[in-house]
Design a protein around this motif. Sequence first.
Motif, PDB file in Angstrom:
ATOM      1  N   ILE A 164       0.834  -1.212  -0.036  1.00  0.00           N
ATOM      2  CA  ILE A 164      -0.224  -0.068   0.035  1.00  0.00           C
ATOM      3  C   ILE A 164       0.984   1.278   0.019  1.00  0.00           C
ATOM      4  O   ILE A 164       1.935   1.335   0.683  1.00  0.00           O
ATOM      5  N   PHE A 165       0.614   1.980  -0.902  1.00  0.00           N
ATOM      6  CA  PHE A 165       1.513   3.285  -1.135  1.00  0.00           C
ATOM      7  C   PHE A 165       0.655   4.674  -0.759  1.00  0.00           C
ATOM      8  O   PHE A 165      -0.414   4.760  -1.021  1.00  0.00           O
ATOM      9  N   TYR A 166       1.272   5.688   0.044  1.00  0.00           N
ATOM     10  CA  TYR A 166       0.717   6.815   0.233  1.00  0.00           C
ATOM     11  C   TYR A 166       1.531   8.137  -0.207  1.00  0.00           C
ATOM     12  O   TYR A 166       2.479   7.782  -1.180  1.00  0.00           O
ATOM     13  N   LYS A 167       1.013   9.118   0.021  1.00  0.00           N
ATOM     14  CA  LYS A 167       1.750  10.319  -0.678  1.00  0.00           C
ATOM     15  C   LYS A 167       2.947  10.535  -0.517  1.00  0.00           C
ATOM     16  O   LYS A 167       3.599   9.890   0.350  1.00  0.00           O
ATOM     17  N   GLU A 168       3.768  10.912  -1.604  1.00  0.00           N
ATOM     18  CA  GLU A 168       5.258  10.789  -1.902  1.00  0.00           C
ATOM     19  C   GLU A 168       5.944   9.450  -1.805  1.00  0.00           C
ATOM     20  O   GLU A 168       7.174   9.354  -1.985  1.00  0.00           O
ATOM     21  N   GLN A 169       5.164   8.434  -1.879  1.00  0.00           N
ATOM     22  CA  GLN A 169       5.869   7.114  -2.078  1.00  0.00           C
ATOM     23  C   GLN A 169       5.744   6.735  -3.579  1.00  0.00           C
ATOM     24  O   GLN A 169       4.787   7.070  -4.182  1.00  0.00           O
ATOM     25  N   SER A 170       6.645   5.842  -4.040  1.00  0.00           N
ATOM     26  CA  SER A 170       6.660   5.473  -5.509  1.00  0.00           C
ATOM     27  C   SER A 170       6.173   4.123  -5.610  1.00  0.00           C
ATOM     28  O   SER A 170       6.370   3.207  -4.563  1.00  0.00           O
TER      29      SER A 170
END
Length: 198
Positions: free
Chosen positions: A57-63
């Motif tokens: 799971i990926f959030y803001k600023e993650q690639s």
Amino acid sequence: MIAPELLEKYGVVKKSFDKNEIIFEEGIFPANYYQVLSGEVKMSNYNDEGREFIQGIFYKEQSFGEPPLFLNQKYPANAIAVDNSEILLLPKSNFMKLLEENPKISIKIIENLAQRLYYKSVMAAEISTQEPEHRVLKLIDHGIAYFNFKKDANGYLINFTRQQIGDLTGLRVETVIRTIKNLEKKGELKIINRKVYR
């Protein structure tokens, strides 16, 4: 991860995705570097019985989705917007040029990939050998460190749904609910207004 201003110099495109919209599908070759500007993205696939397994799971600023991009291999999972999301897309050739011209960014990408590989190794061992309580706590503690969950007077707010915890640990949702209640009784977790805190 990479400053949007730097990405803009290399021709990044901003694209909006609605909740549950597919960003890319399992089995296709990668063409872009992806970074979350806002919202939330999951990478997942399904087993033969139709059960979803969340890879990350990926959030803001993650690639997300870089390993196949580097290896020129097909995506092993789908990327889906969990919420309405804005994603930055940078074509592969531009991304490679950015890395060549910015060694410090290359190091950050390597560190990020190493962190994910470490997490996968730890969770693989947990899922195969540990009891549900141990699995859930390990995932939550990793989430606190890696996803920067917010802390308030109640502790760290765990941003995973019960379903996501199940899909990330290989547990059924009913088991996750029971496990969280047991961990609350033991003082490991708090449940306040149906939200889980560590």
